[in-house]
Enzyme design. Structure first.
Site, PDB file in Angstrom:
ATOM      1  CG  ASP A 233      -1.969   1.042   1.245  1.00 18.88           C
ATOM      2  OD1 ASP A 233      -1.760   2.121   0.657  1.00 18.88           O
ATOM      3  OD2 ASP A 233      -3.029   0.800   1.841  1.00 18.88           O
ATOM      4  N   GLY A 259      -1.631  -4.362  -3.158  1.00 21.47           N
ATOM      5  CA  GLY A 259      -1.594  -2.946  -2.818  1.00 21.47           C
ATOM      6  C   GLY A 259      -2.740  -2.493  -1.933  1.00 21.47           C
ATOM      7  CG  HIS A 260      -5.154   1.728  -0.947  1.00 20.29           C
ATOM      8  ND1 HIS A 260      -4.930   1.972   0.392  1.00 20.29           N
ATOM      9  CD2 HIS A 260      -6.260   2.456  -1.273  1.00 20.29           C
ATOM     10  CE1 HIS A 260      -5.855   2.802   0.850  1.00 20.29           C
ATOM     11  NE2 HIS A 260      -6.679   3.094  -0.129  1.00 20.29           N
ATOM     12  CG  PHE A 261      -8.471  -0.335  -3.990  1.00 23.55           C
ATOM     13  CD1 PHE A 261      -9.737  -0.123  -3.455  1.00 23.55           C
ATOM     14  CD2 PHE A 261      -7.742   0.761  -4.405  1.00 23.55           C
ATOM     15  CE1 PHE A 261     -10.258   1.160  -3.348  1.00 23.55           C
ATOM     16  CE2 PHE A 261      -8.262   2.041  -4.308  1.00 23.55           C
ATOM     17  CZ  PHE A 261      -9.520   2.246  -3.766  1.00 23.55           C
ATOM     18  CB  ALA A 262      -6.037  -6.043  -0.145  1.00 25.53           C
TER      19      ALA A 262
END
Length: 279
Positions: A233, A259-262
């Site tokens: 992330d 990343g951020h939007f797992a």
């Protein structure tokens, strides 16, 4: 497949849209999304959990299909979602928080600890060490709310930046469906959407100011806690996930290579972790 119903309800004059699935008598699970998305981000997760849990996933005020609020602050969002849970009959529930959903859900927990049965934080931060340097342009706006600093963070609202948020840190970007970021960009292009989001960027400093309050809640109430984190992330760093164990020693921390939007790449794995955690 468990049916998903798409509903809306009036919360003090605001239309709040939400997704609902699962048996009403089952354990309750509230899903709270973040920036710049909506309850659409849970489209893959809900069917993986609805056989066991009663799930409700609202669009936060100013996001997705929900109405824009007159006041754009995290306090006002939390107040609306608190009323929303009362209206839909969520009196005791586990909460899944992501990004903006974290300061929203943690406010609910601080105000009503008796209502929270467990917390799952997926890249939802509550510690200073979790904030990356990617926050620096927004920090500048916190320190001086000038037109120049406000304009400097408009780049966070461009289609290119939205796509980057979805794909950064993902080993194989071809596994990220374009549906999510394309829909987010549609919502960001609506009238007033930019002002709503820029106001929230400025108000995010109120969340950082509340980090000690959230941490005191964790220490005092020791809620059952699972951190399910995309380790790559660019905004919320792994030390922010590990920090929960400082205040809740029994907390589980699980990292995924994404990343951020797992959920875009690891919904089955995160669903399995939740099922094992909640039982």
């Amino acid at each position: 497949m468990t049916d998903i119903h798409y509903r809306s309800t009036d919360v003090d004059g605001l239309k709040i849209f939400y997704r609902e699935a699962g048996a009403p008598g089952a354990q309750k699970l509230l899903l709270l999304h973040g920036f710049p998305t909506s309850s659409h981000m849970f489209r893959d997760l809900i069917p993986l959990l609805a056989d066991r849990y009663h799930i409700i996933a609202p669009d936060l005020p100013g996001f997705g299909q929900s109405d824009d609020p007159k006041v754009n602050t995290f306090d006002s969002i939390a107040e609306t979602i608190e009323r929303f849970t009362e209206i839909v009959g969520f009196d005791r529930f586990a909460v899944y928080v992501f990004d903006y959903g974290a300061p929203t859900g943690f406010r609910l927990a601080v105000r009503h600890p008796e209502r929270i049965t467990a917390i799952i934080s997926q890249n939802g931060n509550a510690y200073a060490e979790g904030l990356s340097e990617g926050w620096n342009p927004i920090r500048a706006y916190w320190q001086e709310a000038s037109d120049a600093n406000r304009d400097a963070i408009r780049m966070m609202l461009t289609p290119e930046t939205t796509r980057w948020q979805y794909t950064h840190g993902v080993p194989d970007a071809a596994k990220v469906s374009p549906d999510g970021y394309t829909l987010d960009n549609h919502y960001l292009a609506r009238p007033r959407a930019a002002d709503v989001q820029l106001d929230l960027f400025g108000d995010y400093k109120s969340n950082v100011a509340l980090y000690p309050v959230f941490q005191e809640y964790f220490r005092t109430h020791r809620p059952r806690f699972l951190a399910a984190w995309g380790r790559n992330d660019p905004f919320f760093l792994p030390p922010g996930a590990e920090a929960y164990k400082r205040d809740i020693p029994e907390a589980r921390v699980v990292f995924f290579d994404t990343g951020h939007f797992a959920l875009e790449t690891h919904a089955p794995e995160i669903a399995a972790a939740i099922r094992d955690f909640l039982g």
